[in-house]
Design an enzyme around this catalytic site. Structure first.
Site, PDB file in Angstrom:
ATOM      1  N   HIS A 236      -2.522   9.948   8.836  1.00 54.13           N
ATOM      2  CA  HIS A 236      -1.740  11.039   8.846  1.00 54.13           C
ATOM      3  C   HIS A 236      -1.982  12.250   9.488  1.00 54.13           C
ATOM      4  CE1 HIS A 236       0.840   8.748   5.659  1.00 54.13           C
ATOM      5  NE2 HIS A 236      -0.311   8.800   4.773  1.00 54.13           N
TER       6      HIS A 236
ATOM      7  N   ASP B  73       3.365  -4.226   1.525  1.00 53.84           N
ATOM      8  CA  ASP B  73       2.413  -3.061   1.297  1.00 53.84           C
ATOM      9  C   ASP B  73       3.209  -1.769   1.695  1.00 53.84           C
ATOM     10  OD1 ASP B  73      -0.112  -1.892   0.277  1.00 53.84           O
ATOM     11  OD2 ASP B  73      -0.217  -1.065   2.294  1.00 53.84           O
TER      12      ASP B  73
ATOM     13  N   HIS C 120      -6.370  -2.865  -2.644  1.00 51.77           N
ATOM     14  CA  HIS C 120      -6.923  -1.872  -3.175  1.00 51.77           C
ATOM     15  C   HIS C 120      -6.862  -1.670  -4.742  1.00 51.77           C
ATOM     16  CE1 HIS C 120      -2.546  -1.067  -2.924  1.00 51.77           C
ATOM     17  NE2 HIS C 120      -2.500  -0.499  -1.734  1.00 51.77           N
TER      18      HIS C 120
ATOM     19  N   ASP D 289      -7.687   0.078   3.666  1.00 54.20           N
ATOM     20  CA  ASP D 289      -6.445   0.664   3.528  1.00 54.20           C
ATOM     21  C   ASP D 289      -6.315   1.974   4.344  1.00 54.20           C
ATOM     22  OD1 ASP D 289      -3.952   1.472   2.828  1.00 54.20           O
ATOM     23  OD2 ASP D 289      -4.423   2.269   0.657  1.00 54.20           O
TER      24      ASP D 289
ATOM     25  N   ARG E 246       0.597   2.198  12.089  1.00 52.70           N
ATOM     26  CA  ARG E 246       1.713   3.266  12.330  1.00 52.70           C
ATOM     27  C   ARG E 246       2.422   3.072  13.503  1.00 52.70           C
ATOM     28  NH1 ARG E 246       1.119   4.393   7.318  1.00 52.70           N
ATOM     29  NH2 ARG E 246      -0.405   5.843   6.616  1.00 52.70           N
TER      30      ARG E 246
ATOM     31  N   ASN F 121       4.255  -2.107   7.431  1.00 52.56           N
ATOM     32  CA  ASN F 121       5.369  -1.035   6.878  1.00 52.56           C
ATOM     33  C   ASN F 121       5.426   0.172   7.815  1.00 52.56           C
ATOM     34  OD1 ASN F 121       2.694  -0.093   6.325  1.00 52.56           O
ATOM     35  ND2 ASN F 121       3.325   1.259   4.749  1.00 52.56           N
TER      36      ASN F 121
END
Lengths: 436, 325
Positions: free
Chosen positions: A317, A160, A240, A313, A72, A102
């Site tokens: 959050h 991804d 995944h 993965d 992140r 990402n």
């Protein structure tokens, strides 16, 4: 060794050494010198000056390698930073992690790759290896300067979070990356078939009135990309894998001898879409949790080696983002610190595989398919080591995660298999607290 | 609570009919019976909910459901506030959990919520002590609509058990369909669904329904048709090629109904697209119970409000007479 300082040597003794890369499984000792494995075998004497770690009752294994995490940073530091992520990794027994690009902004130029590497080193956790973006801005249009990214330390390219949808671009990526010997890592999803879905398509989604993502959205993309790998000879790594139809495509690719590798997450090896009932946003993840038939298929594929490795993965959050209407909550499960226990529960406890094979899929196989020098305890290899207690039962307590986020659908679960200590380059970077 | 007592209590909220025992549904319908008459009086008011505050929280445009709830609330003497906010709470800037906490801080008694996200009513119900009534959440449930549908069917045919009811149209996007399936099956009806396969969701059979690919077969099978609105957006999103073709292939028309072996009762939750899913001569014909549905809507919602406020079903007659409990 001349010039070796006191403390440079380490003697890990009395443990059960399980290193599938050398076919080892038995009581043995390990001597580490200057961050590398110096010797391994039964009955090694403690070298003079060496510090010692008593591993009796524990499994000593090569540190786990996770080819798929989201840290992140930059842009999402309230969810995770490279520092907190790297600490969460060692708490889960991982000594190397590959970070997805990402972020905001995405890791699509050499400076950004350098930033991730530098922050990774400073974190003093697991080794942080950046995956660069496959396309500029991850827009799926123009290829990034892949040579420059690799020069700065990128180990692969991927968009991804989203797939490379454009088949022409995917072909060029699979061709161009061959110069640099890196894989194209694909989030396999036909976006038009996923069609804004938020969970697995099926009777649970229908009862809940939630938009579904069909299995074929994943399998169709894998089929296309495997054909492109066949055409180009490029290395495709499939993220995944979650469906039985995807397993069929991967089995076909393996039978044809293609350069196609793949991974499965711990959650897809055990959990099903039933967990979404009650609009449980902690179980919202992409690819979604599927049905028991799919779980069985991906497990078997991992046992057979059709799926090569386990990758988490890890998708942290913030709690506030998960405490929303199901449609609005973000996809993702916080995976690093529960991975080993979840895999023990999914695979070893029911007898699908031995602890040794699990260690292979979490440590040796990732190194094997990506050509890394770790994932083994051979003399000369980096001393990336994990000490495990496969018997210990522990409770998942998200408030004790080293990760900055707490999002997991298995809070409160009792899991078998505990990471006791993690060493990176011979240095202890994590040690479990003793239970009261 | 004993099982029997539990079945006679609605609990704190009404978020859906899934899992609700048939006995509980029958109790709601029975409780609605005495409330029907209140709306026929010159002075349409009883003081059952006097002093209660109810918020009608509508995140989606709605005319008839909101008005029906508001009539039900006012005829029971409650104080009501309407909050309309089109679009998701996120686009509005305030999260639903913050909205919930603010409502809680204002010490309200009940919330009627309509929201575009499936599960939103349950989300709210889990976070506030007030009673929550789901007035439609995404494509999940619309329990009071299904209750009024069942009351209307029972009025017309005298029973629900053993009947064959087919929901026709856009099943995939329909909360009315889901609530009908759960409720009707709990009352012992056989339920079918009929529509183009692109509008029938995967796995619907697992809810215990029969899928009819042709409307003619559905009509031949059914005692009751519940015809759903086909929204124009479905055509633009490519689920069906055109409204004209939809009417040709799936429209409930006079000609199709005339070929049925028995008289089929026709429901529609409204608002209707005349000439698309239903022809005018059916909607306005003798088999249609579309207007009685609207009338029953108020009575059913009065019953639900009364029961959630702690009213006992056997006292509904007294409540109707306006006596203080």
């Amino acid at each position: 060794m001349s010039g070796a300082r006191r403390g440079d040597r380490l003697w890990i003794h009395g443990g059960r050494v399980v290193d599938p890369s050398q076919g080892l499984d038995g009581t043995a000792d390990l001597i580490i010198e200057r961050g590398r494995v110096a010797a391994i075998g039964p009955g090694l004497d403690r070298p003079e000056d060496a510090r010692s770690i008593d591993a009796s009752g524990l499994v000593v294994a090569p540190g786990f390698i996770d080819l798929h995490v989201h840290f992140r940073e930059p842009g999402g530091e309230h969810k995770e930073t490279i520092a907190t992520g790297a600490r969460a990794a060692v708490a889960g027994g991982f000594t190397t992690v590959w970070t997805m690009p990402n972020t905001d902004p995405p890791i699509d130029d050499p400076a950004a790759v350098g930033f991730v590497r530098t922050a990774g080193v400073a974190a003093c956790g697991a080794r942080v290896m950046p995956i660069g973006a496959a396309s500029i801005g991850m827009k799926g249009e123009q290829m990034t300067e892949i040579g420059e990214l690799v020069g700065a330390g990128a180990v692969a390219v991927s968009d991804d979070g989203a797939p490379v949808g454009n088949a022409g671009l995917m072909r060029r990526l699979l061709e161009y990356t061959q110069t640099f010997g890196i894989p194209v890592v694909q989030h396999s999803e036909v976006v038009e078939l996923a069609a804004g879905g938020v969970m697995n398509e099926g009777s649970v989604a229908t009862a809940l009135g939630l938009r579904g993502i069909p299995n074929v959205a994943e399998a169709a993309m894998i089929a296309r990309d495997a054909l492109l790998s066949e055409l180009t000879g490029g290395h495709l790594h499939v993220c995944h894998v979650s469906t039985r139809e995807s397993v069929e495509q991967l089995r076909l690719a393996r039978d044809k001898g293609l350069r196609v590798t793949s991974e499965v997450t711990p959650h897809h090896l055990l959990l099903t879409d039933e967990l979404v009932r009650g609009y449980n946003t902690e179980a919202k993840v992409n690819p979604p949790l599927r049905t028991a038939r799919d779980v069985e298929a991906v497990r078997q594929a991992l046992v057979d080696g059709v799926i090569d490795v386990i990758a988490t993965d890890h998708a942290p959050h913030h709690y506030e983002e998960k405490e929303r209407e199901f449609d609005d909550a973000p996809f993702g499960i916080n995976g690093l610190e529960t991975a080993f226990g979840l895999c023990m529960k999914a695979l070893v406890e029911p007898g699908h595989m031995s602890v040794a094979r699990l260690i292979d899929r979490m440590a040796c196989a990732p190194a094997r398919i990506m050509g890394l020098d770790s994932g083994t305890l051979r003399p000369g290899a980096p001393a990336d080591v994990v000490l495990l207690d496969p018997e210990e039962i522990w409770t998942v307590e998200p408030e004790r995660f080293a990760s900055r986020s707490r999002n997991t659908p298995i809070a409160g679960w009792r899991l078998p298999g505990r990471v006791r200590r993690t060493l990176v380059g011979g240095e202890t970077r994590y040690e479990a607290e003793e239970e009261r | 609570m004993t099982a029997a007592a539990e079945a006679r209590s609605l609990g704190k909220d009404l978020t859906g009919l899934e899992g609700m025992p048939g006995e509980t549904i029958r109790m709601i319908l029975d409780t609605a019976e005495p409330f029907k008459e209140i709306s026929e009086r010159p002075i349409k008011k009883v003081p059952v909910l006097r002093g209660k505050t109810i918020v009608n929280l509508f995140f989606e445009p709605s005319t008839r459901t909101r008005i029906s709830f508001e009539f039900a609330e006012k005829r029971l003497g409650a104080d009501t506030v309407n909050i309309s906010s089109v679009g998701s709470s996120v686009s509005k800037g305030e999260t639903l959990v913050d909205t919930a906490r603010n409502l809680e801080a204002m010490r309200i008694d009940m919330v009627v919520i309509r929201h575009g996200s499936s599960g939103a009513a349950r989300f709210l119900a889990d976070r506030i002590p007030s009673n929550v009534i789901n007035a439609g959440d995404g494509r999940h449930e619309h329990p009071t609509q299904a209750l009024l549908d069942m009351l209307t069917i029972r009025d017309r045919l005298g029973k629900i058990e053993g009947l064959r009811v087919c929901v026709v149209g856009d099943i995939v996007h329909s909360r009315v369909a889901r609530s009908n399936i759960f409720g009707l099956r709990a009352l012992g009806a056989e339920v079918g669904v009929c529509g183009p396969r692109s509008l029938v969701p995967v796995g619907i059979e697992d809810l215990g329904v029969t899928v009819f690919p042709h409307v003619e077969e559905a009509i031949e099978w059914a005692d009751v048709l519940n015809v759903l609105r086909l929204q124009l957006e479905r055509m633009n999103a490519g689920y069906v090629p055109s409204l004209r073709e939809y009417n040709r292939v799936f429209g409930v028309t006079r000609a199709r109904l005339e070929r049925a072996p028995r008289e089929v009762v026709v429901l529609h939750p409204g608002p209707m697209n005349r000439g698309v899913e239903i022809d005018s001569d059916v909607a306005d014909g003798p088999q249609s119970v579309i207007l009685p549905q609207v009338t029953n809507g108020v009575a059913v919602r009065m019953a639900v409000l009364y029961l959630l406020a702690g009213g006992r079903p056997e006292l509904a007659e007294d409540a109707k007479r306006g006596e203080e409990r």
